[in-house]
Design a protein around this motif. Structure first.
Motif, PDB file in Angstrom:
ATOM      1  N   LEU A  92       0.820  -1.213   0.000  1.00 39.21           N
ATOM      2  CA  LEU A  92       0.000   0.000   0.000  1.00 39.21           C
ATOM      3  C   LEU A  92       0.858   1.270   0.000  1.00 39.21           C
ATOM      4  N   LEU A  93       1.915   1.265   0.789  1.00 41.53           N
ATOM      5  CA  LEU A  93       2.769   2.457   0.874  1.00 41.53           C
ATOM      6  C   LEU A  93       3.588   2.672  -0.388  1.00 41.53           C
ATOM      7  N   GLN A  94       3.927   1.584  -1.075  1.00 42.18           N
ATOM      8  CA  GLN A  94       4.684   1.729  -2.322  1.00 42.18           C
ATOM      9  C   GLN A  94       3.842   2.342  -3.439  1.00 42.18           C
ATOM     10  N   GLY A  95       2.549   2.355  -3.251  1.00 39.76           N
ATOM     11  CA  GLY A  95       1.675   2.859  -4.298  1.00 39.76           C
ATOM     12  C   GLY A  95       1.277   4.311  -4.142  1.00 39.76           C
ATOM     13  N   VAL A  96       1.840   5.002  -3.140  1.00 36.61           N
ATOM     14  CA  VAL A  96       1.467   6.408  -2.913  1.00 36.61           C
ATOM     15  C   VAL A  96       2.727   7.259  -2.725  1.00 36.61           C
ATOM     16  N   ASP A  97       2.561   8.570  -2.846  1.00 41.71           N
ATOM     17  CA  ASP A  97       3.663   9.506  -2.625  1.00 41.71           C
ATOM     18  C   ASP A  97       3.924   9.638  -1.127  1.00 41.71           C
ATOM     19  N   LEU A  98       5.190   9.549  -0.727  1.00 44.07           N
ATOM     20  CA  LEU A  98       5.573   9.607   0.672  1.00 44.07           C
ATOM     21  C   LEU A  98       6.558  10.729   0.922  1.00 44.07           C
ATOM     22  N   ASP A  99       6.477  11.319   2.119  1.00 41.12           N
ATOM     23  CA  ASP A  99       7.507  12.279   2.490  1.00 41.12           C
ATOM     24  C   ASP A  99       8.704  11.504   3.059  1.00 41.12           C
ATOM     25  N   ARG A 100       9.755  12.213   3.485  1.00 39.91           N
ATOM     26  CA  ARG A 100      10.985  11.539   3.896  1.00 39.91           C
ATOM     27  C   ARG A 100      10.765  10.629   5.113  1.00 39.91           C
ATOM     28  N   LYS A 101       9.994  11.086   6.068  1.00 37.63           N
ATOM     29  CA  LYS A 101       9.733  10.261   7.255  1.00 37.63           C
ATOM     30  C   LYS A 101       8.947   9.010   6.885  1.00 37.63           C
TER      31      LYS A 101
END
Length: 317
Positions: A92-101
């Motif tokens: 799920l996290l690999q499929g969205v834009d993430l900030d550095r943290k």
């Protein structure tokens, strides 16, 4: 008996590589039963509006050192479900834009799933399932490669569990990326289990037996299996393992694999026990002097295993 018991958060499991040996039971947790309860229990403890979350204990895992890795003697269902949950978080996290943290949380999750070993130039999985029914499914899920083999009942349950967990986590992602990241942080740092490291297999099985003294119900069949393994000579170990697989196969053919205690109860009452034996009392009877003397599983575990196999074949008729 040397025992090292430590409380570990899930994030600390990156210090270990686990193996579920081929004699252990396959993955059996059902999505609408144990997996759902696993998620409900965690959700009941998690408070999204609280900055400082409390730790939540989810059980124990019994392990024995095996060279650079650790054999899992008890807790493989829970540990496999944790790995499936980490896979769902990662996907799920690999499929969205993430900030550095948020990228750091994703990196930690990925490190809990596998690690690249520069000495061997190979990627090692944190959890390796060696029982035949697994067929490398979990490895393919962790490495994100296609699984093309036929799916065993165990694989189907793992797949269903993965999607059950993923759908649950998507409710947090639908709220916001921050919401699912905060939940992932809680899962990694506040979910705790006791890692019990024993000096050898015999000691580990003894610990398992002690912890599960009241464990009749669905646990009794596994407890009896472990009694046989703990008493077996090294030369007979693989033979008993193959015999037990055939017993399970026979029970599956007559659709009794989910209720194996019925077979075990009838077997004991027809051969050893005079009267009515309750399922809750099966394991207690095995540990009694009469149970030990009658079945001789302590001195002749291979013979007793063969007898169980023979009767499981008759049970099909």
């Amino acid at each position: 008996m040397e025992i090292d018991a430590q409380v570990k958060s899930i994030s600390k499991l990156k210090d270990y590589f686990f193996i579920v040996p081929d004699y252990q039971r396959e993955y059996v947790w059902k999505p609408e039963d144990q997996v759902e309860q696993f998620l409900i229990d965690i959700d009941n403890e998690y408070d999204e509006d609280v900055t400082k979350q409390k730790g939540y204990f989810i059980g124990s895992i019994i392990i024995v050192a095996n060279k650079e890795k650790f054999d899992v003697i008890d807790g493989q269902q829970r540990l496999t479900t944790i790995i499936l949950t980490l896979c769902a978080f990662r996907d799920l996290l690999q499929g969205v834009d993430l900030d550095r943290k948020q990228e750091q949380y994703l990196k930690n999750i990925e490190e809990l799933l596998s690690d690249f070993d520069m000495d061997s130039d190979e990627t090692q999985m944190r959890l390796e399932l060696q029982y035949e029914e697994s067929k490398g499914y979990l490895e393919s899920l962790i490495s994100k490669t296609d699984f093309t083999d036929l799916k065993s009942p165990s694989i189907i349950k793992m797949e269903q569990a993965y999607y059950k967990i993923k759908n649950h986590l998507e409710t947090y992602l639908n709220d916001s990326v921050e919401s699912i990241t905060n939940y992932a942080k809680y899962f990694l740092t506040k979910i705790e289990l006791v890692l019990i490291e024993s000096e050898n297999l015999s000691s580990a099985l003894k610990i398992f037996e002690t912890i599960n003294q009241r464990g009749a119900g669905l646990n009794a069949m596994d407890l009896v299996k472990n009694l046989l393994f703990s008493k077996a000579k090294p030369a007979d170990f693989n033979h008993i393992k193959d015999i037990w697989k055939e017993i399970v196969h026979n029970l599956q053919k007559c659709k009794e694999d989910n209720t194996p205690l019925r077979f075990l109860r009838y077997f004991l009452m027809s051969r050893y026990y005079d009267g009515i034996l309750r399922e809750d009392d099966i394991y207690k009877w095995f540990l009694s002097e009469k149970g030990k003397n009658d079945t001789k599983y302590e001195t002749q575990p291979l013979i007793f295993a063969k007898e169980l196999k023979k009767m499981s074949k008759r049970y099909l008729i």
